[in-house]
Design a protein around this motif. Structure first.
Motif: not given
Lengths: 258, 258
Positions: B65-84
């Motif tokens: 879900a976090a990967a989908r939402i960040t990709a939709e808004r930033s236009g970039i997939s596979n971001l360094f992504l961490k739950q905090f």
């Protein structure tokens, strides 16, 4: 929950008091005799040992729910308590970990019966650290046992709780570098050997564990006393104690130990 | 969500597709020109700028879900992504942050109308790091704007999103000591001065920022090239690059930089 009536109210009308579809699970680590232990609960309606956990009351925040649940099971309030990760894989609250017969006997409910407990439930993981000696593990009406297990010899747990324990250990071991711990786990006066051993047990490695006490001294978090442990000629190591003010400040602001 | 029909379906029948009472919010940090930035969204039904976020589909896990939402808004997939951290104070999703008029205009719904969106909603915070140059911030039907703000000059955000940003920054800055970052943020070849500056920006302090590159060299995560930047006599600093294998291993297993 202490009585059958309370249990049945919870299963049938718990939505009046608790949030649906969200729980808290707590990895309560116990330090004792050079070993790291973990408090597990055998819940009567689950088929395997599990982490202590529960639903969140509507009038409390997440930290308060975790504090309530850890205090109920361990008998100790004000534990060092940190949220580490939320778990929400689809299917994680699989009915495979539920004892259908016991569930029906205790609550009159069947697995997958529609109700406020149905549907995917995410769980917020907290870990706590306590000493084993002062803790008083306590089962409730719904749990038949509540006891310590060595972290190195855990049974297969229900649901995704083995994954939770691994993540809790990783988070705790990362936090060792950024928060002071040990004030309620070590005796009020301790030797460098004792605190080094404590960090070895917590971090799970002997390598570099002496960096922690050295850095704690450098940052003023532990201070040397004028007193020595008298264990014979040429073998009288100095005592140290935690500095209360620096400790509380570091707990609040974080630090870097390495 | 791209059309009015999709929005209205979401508000009225979203429970068929999404989990209720649980969202993901993402602090997407952007590194650019020596400044740390944050991607914010102006949602038409909210009164203030907010972190990009959304509900979790029933068939995806939290990271997806976090990967989908960040990709939709930033236009970039596979971001360094961490739950905090997960946020769940009672009242956190206060209707004070909702524009009642816009909500009714867009969806035909009123604030506090019973339905799947009613009730306390906890939100799972993720942070991501990207470079600003390659990102393509994108608003959708429900948001009028999506743009970068310097972290040092953030507006007052809706709900508890300012607290979320502070917690995301703390978590990211603690993680700097335990995970390599920077492979997609720095150029493929960089000088020690550049990577030191990068760590200064990410950590928010100049003090000790050179410890990071030194430790990265010692651990074999960055390696010196035979090539130098030619910027004049006596001023030709060596180039370094990340070692792919050590980098991926450290991302997986964690490390200690300090």
């Amino acid at each position: 929950m202490e009585t059958l009536k309370e249990i049945q109210d919870f299963f049938h009308k718990g939505y009046l008091e608790y949030r649906p579809n969200l729980t808290v699970d707590c990895a309560i680590f116990g330090y004792h005799g050079g070993e790291l232990q973990l408090l597990l609960v055998k819940n009567k309606v689950f088929t395997k040992w599990c982490l202590p956990g529960g639903y969140i009351r509507k009038d409390e925040n997440l930290d308060q729910a975790a504090a309530r649940i850890t205090a109920e099971r361990s008998g100790i309030s004000n534990l060092f308590l940190k949220q580490f990760k939320t778990f929400g894989d689809p299917g994680r609250n699989s009915p495979r970990s539920v004892d259908e017969e016991q569930l029906f006997k205790l609550t009159g409910m069947k697995i997958n019966e529609p109700g406020w407990l149905a549907g995917e439930t995410a769980s917020i993981g907290y870990y706590a650290i306590t000493d084993v000696v002062n803790a008083k593990p306590k089962a409730d009406y719904l749990s038949s046992e509540c006891q310590w297990f060595p972290v190195s010899k855990l049974p297969l747990l229900g649901f995704d709780h083995n994954e939770m324990v691994n993540e809790a250990l990783s988070a705790m071991r990362m936090n060792l570098y950024h928060f002071p711990i040990g004030k309620n786990l070590l005796p009020p006066k301790f030797t460098l050997k004792e605190i080094k051993h404590f960090y070895e047990v917590m971090s799970g490695k002997t390598l570099n564990a002496s960096n922690f006490p050295n850095k704690l001294i450098a940052l003023g978090l532990i201070v040397k006393l004028d007193e020595k442990r008298n264990i014979g000629a040429h073998r009288s190591p100095a005592y140290y104690r935690f500095d209360e003010d620096s400790y509380e400040k570091a707990l609040d602001e974080g630090l870097v130990l390495a």
